[in-house]
Write an enzyme that holds these catalytic residues in place. Structure first.
Site, PDB file in Angstrom:
ATOM      1  N   LYS A 206      18.231   3.691 -10.242  1.00 58.62           N
ATOM      2  CA  LYS A 206      18.137   2.561 -11.244  1.00 58.62           C
ATOM      3  C   LYS A 206      16.722   2.100 -11.634  1.00 58.62           C
ATOM      4  CE  LYS A 206      22.694   0.953 -11.004  1.00 58.62           C
ATOM      5  NZ  LYS A 206      23.729  -0.066 -10.728  1.00 58.62           N
ATOM      6  N   ARG A 241      27.360   4.862  -4.300  1.00 64.82           N
ATOM      7  CA  ARG A 241      27.890   5.588  -5.909  1.00 64.82           C
ATOM      8  C   ARG A 241      26.305   6.139  -6.047  1.00 64.82           C
ATOM      9  NH1 ARG A 241      27.552   4.592 -11.189  1.00 64.82           N
ATOM     10  NH2 ARG A 241      28.888   5.282 -12.239  1.00 64.82           N
TER      11      ARG A 241
END
Length: 265
Positions: A206, A241
């Site tokens: 991210k 995840r």
């Protein structure tokens, strides 16, 4: 939880696994690398992403779920906000509904989750994907995210979802400033874990990692992704995840071995 995005526009792997054959190869690779769960997505939820019709999601997901299920019993999660997509996915062999809207997208989302009897991941998101990064604001991000997740868990249970089937996800990067909000959430994960539900952490590749590393693009964020996964493990999250399953499995294995050695001394 290994990620397979069958999308043309996901922020890291968009277009890489859009073709059914490529998606199945990626799923096999993640299973071989040690994934415990596969999370399949057919609609990008990156900042600014446009919505995808339910029929397109179903067309991308159902053949892949069926193909994976024919080869492996691995639990399959479907990353969708639409009840009709979740229904089609569960009918094809998925068992987890991972919803970035925490079952708020459609009026019947809560009832559909209860009827399906599947596990559900309730994620926090301020706003919606097209606009969520437009000046997000919190007075106390950890407290507000925790309160939201607790309320959504209560709403799910009131609708008939069994408590033991509910997961929570703080939603890193979803309506959060890269530094001011994501870092306190990572530092305060134990407060989310303390709510008493299994917590799923999604930090892989991210943008906040790049912001901490001179603007590194998504291809150069593996180290930071692993660091965030280890922070999650230390806080007691139930799953991470990730795009990079093998590397994360190795890092968690070494971290766990070190923790075990420390307890024996």
């Amino acid at each position: 939880m290994g990620i397979v995005n069958t999308t043309p526009d996901s922020f890291f792997d968009g277009g890489r696994h859009l073709a059914p054959a490529a998606a199945l190869v990626q799923a096999r690779r993640l299973i071989a690398g040690g994934a415990d769960i596969l999370d399949l997505g057919a609609e990008s939820t990156r900042p600014g992403a446009a919505p995808v019709p339910a029929a397109v999601e179903i067309e991308r997901l159902v053949p892949l779920i069926s193909a994976i299920r024919a080869e492996s019993p691995i639990p399959i999660s479907v990353d969708t906000m639409k009840p009709q997509v979740a229904r089609a996915a569960m009918a094809a062999g998925a068992s987890i509904w991972n919803d970035v809207t925490a079952l708020r997208h459609a009026p019947r989302s809560l009832a559909a989750a209860a009827e399906l009897g599947c596990e559900v991941v309730l994620m926090h998101m301020q706003g919606e994907p097209r606009t969520m990064q437009a000046e997000p604001h919190y007075d106390d991000v950890v407290a507000e995210v925790a309160a939201f997740l607790a309320a959504r868990a209560e709403a799910a249970m009131a609708a008939g979802v069994a408590r033991g089937r509910i997961w929570l996800d703080p939603g890193l990067g979803f309506g959060k400033h890269m530094i001011r909000h994501n870092l306190p959430l990572l530092a305060g994960l134990d407060r989310i874990v303390a709510l008493g539900f299994p917590v799923l952490l999604g930090a892989s590749r991210k943008a906040f990692i790049g912001a901490l590393d001179g603007g590194a693009n998504a291809d150069a964020r593996l180290g930071g992704s692993i660091a965030a996964a280890l922070a999650g493990a230390a806080a007691g999250v139930a799953a991470v995840r990730v795009h990079d399953v093998r590397e994360t499995v190795q890092a968690l294995g070494v971290w766990s071995a070190i923790q075990g050695a420390g307890r024996r001394t």
